[in-house]
Design an enzyme around this catalytic site. Sequence first.
Site, PDB file in Angstrom:
ATOM      1  N   ALA A   1      40.481  50.012  40.333  1.00  0.00           N
ATOM      2  CA  ALA A   1      40.370  49.150  39.159  1.00  0.00           C
ATOM      3  C   ALA A   1      39.008  49.259  38.477  1.00  0.00           C
ATOM      4  CB  ALA A   1      40.662  47.705  39.523  1.00  0.00           C
TER       5      ALA A   1
ATOM      6  N   GLN B   1      43.374  40.532  40.870  1.00  0.00           N
ATOM      7  CA  GLN B   1      43.615  39.495  41.875  1.00  0.00           C
ATOM      8  C   GLN B   1      44.965  38.790  41.724  1.00  0.00           C
ATOM      9  OE1 GLN B   1      41.842  38.936  44.567  1.00  0.00           O
ATOM     10  NE2 GLN B   1      39.997  40.115  44.096  1.00  0.00           N
TER      11      GLN B   1
ATOM     12  N   HIS C   1      44.264  48.314  46.805  1.00  0.00           N
ATOM     13  CA  HIS C   1      43.762  47.743  48.063  1.00  0.00           C
ATOM     14  C   HIS C   1      43.607  46.224  48.035  1.00  0.00           C
ATOM     15  CE1 HIS C   1      39.285  47.077  47.444  1.00  0.00           C
ATOM     16  NE2 HIS C   1      39.563  47.784  46.369  1.00  0.00           N
TER      17      HIS C   1
ATOM     18  N   CYS D   1      30.801  42.793  45.793  1.00  0.00           N
ATOM     19  CA  CYS D   1      29.831  43.633  45.078  1.00  0.00           C
ATOM     20  C   CYS D   1      28.472  42.958  45.016  1.00  0.00           C
ATOM     21  CB  CYS D   1      30.294  43.919  43.670  1.00  0.00           C
ATOM     22  SG  CYS D   1      32.018  43.622  43.410  1.00  0.00           S
TER      23      CYS D   1
HETATM   24  C1  LIG Z   1      38.169  44.396  43.498  1.00  0.00           C
HETATM   25  C2  LIG Z   1      38.144  44.111  42.044  1.00  0.00           C
HETATM   26  C3  LIG Z   1      37.894  45.134  41.117  1.00  0.00           C
HETATM   27  C4  LIG Z   1      37.545  46.536  41.532  1.00  0.00           C
HETATM   28  O1  LIG Z   1      38.646  47.218  42.069  1.00  0.00           O
HETATM   29  P1  LIG Z   1      38.423  48.575  42.881  1.00  0.00           P
HETATM   30  O2  LIG Z   1      39.806  49.138  42.989  1.00  0.00           O
HETATM   31  O3  LIG Z   1      37.865  48.168  44.205  1.00  0.00           O
HETATM   32  O4  LIG Z   1      37.511  49.439  42.105  1.00  0.00           O
HETATM   33  C5  LIG Z   1      37.906  44.805  39.778  1.00  0.00           C
HETATM   34  N1  LIG Z   1      38.165  43.560  39.362  1.00  0.00           N
HETATM   35  C6  LIG Z   1      38.430  42.564  40.217  1.00  0.00           C
HETATM   36  C7  LIG Z   1      38.732  41.203  39.690  1.00  0.00           C
HETATM   37  C8  LIG Z   1      38.412  42.802  41.589  1.00  0.00           C
HETATM   38  O5  LIG Z   1      38.653  41.799  42.421  1.00  0.00           O
END
Ligand SMILES: *Cc1c(COP(=O)(O)O)cnc(C)c1O
Length: 396
Positions: free
Chosen positions: A73, A182, A204, A329
């Site tokens: 994402a 989410q 994931h 993060c």
């Molecule tokens: C985890 C997350 C992302 C990033 O997704 P990845 O696939 O780990 O790069 C982006 N936005 C939200 C709201 C997330 O929780």
Amino acid sequence: MDRPVYMDHHATTPLDPTALEAMTPFLTSEFGNPSSRTHRWGWTAEEAVEQARGQIADVLNCRPDEVLFTGGATESNNMAVKGVARAYLERGKNRVVATKVEHHSVLEACQALEKEGFEVVYLDVDPNGMVNPDEAKRAVNGKTALVSVVWAHNEYGTINPIAEIGRIAREAGALFHTDGVQAFGKYDSDVDALNVDLMSISAHKIYGPKGVGALYMRKRRPRIRFVPLVDGGGQERGYRSGTLNVPAIVGFGKAAQRSHELRAEEAPRIEAVRNDLRDRIFNQIEYAQLNGHPTERLYGNLNFSFEFVQSEAVLLSMRGVALSSGSACTSKSLDASYALRAMGIEERLARSAIRFGLGRGNTMEDSAAVANMLAEKIEEQRQMSPLYRLNREQES
Ligand SMILES: *Cc1c(COP(=O)(O)O)cnc(C)c1O
């Protein structure tokens, strides 16, 4: 605690066994490249990718060719923000509207656009962390190429009224993107009902493998202009070049299908555990403040500030329990959460925030065990705080 408890499902989730099972052949005998058009290895891989695309499209209620596979994402968000905005600059649209609480991958993509000369408006959120549609309406004008608002927040769980914001964007002639990571698969994810033109999703976070995601991109009405971020072999209709990660995509498709199927059973069950944990925390721990919306929030989320402690110290003392402060993060840095600060939460309270991310494996035993251990560890930390002791003395 006898058994480890994982309550950090906003950061990542374990792989669903059926997703693993679906992936295994594509990690072993079926290793073909889906772009190979002249032999069965390629055809088998391509078929598997298209099946996964269909599984995800079913959850989004869209056409399969509106689903573009990405490396996660973070990449989807970058594509949506930069790839779309850049394509509209030549048409005189130089404004992007986002919020102050977006994921880093949206915020930093917006900052990159500002360096290119775009004007980005960052919307505030209310004290519950929610975006006010009226404020979005005021910010969107004829020069706006894109509006990007997170669907459900990854730290404090508040669910935004995205269907309404999408309608506002559309009426102003702007495209609407949402970071749906989410909420996708956990809530009704019909892109038409949600008035969404683009949605970022990640495998994931829904019990699929890491390193794969997708960008939903509406194909008609409106047709979206786009400048690719990655050039190369022209995979994914030229929008995202690079050999597809076939096993991960297959696992993603299966995980999306499972989430959708299990939704009706899973949502109330996890919500009941979450509510039990919330009530125990309020009963057992003094000075506990719930951050985020009281009701319009992810059923697996809690975010509490516990005055007079540093969240990191508490988390590190909680052996065998996985929780986090802020997002995965930001938990690498010791800055207070910018999202909580944007809601108007004081620095001191933002630094004492703990996020609980409940998921598929959590039970009522977990909520009891976590609440008990948390109460004990917070009391230990508070006993070391002069401010806490002073406060107690003044109160008595
Ligand atoms: C985890 C997350 C992302 C990033 O997704 P990845 O696939 O780990 O790069 C982006 N936005 C939200 C709201 C997330 O929780």
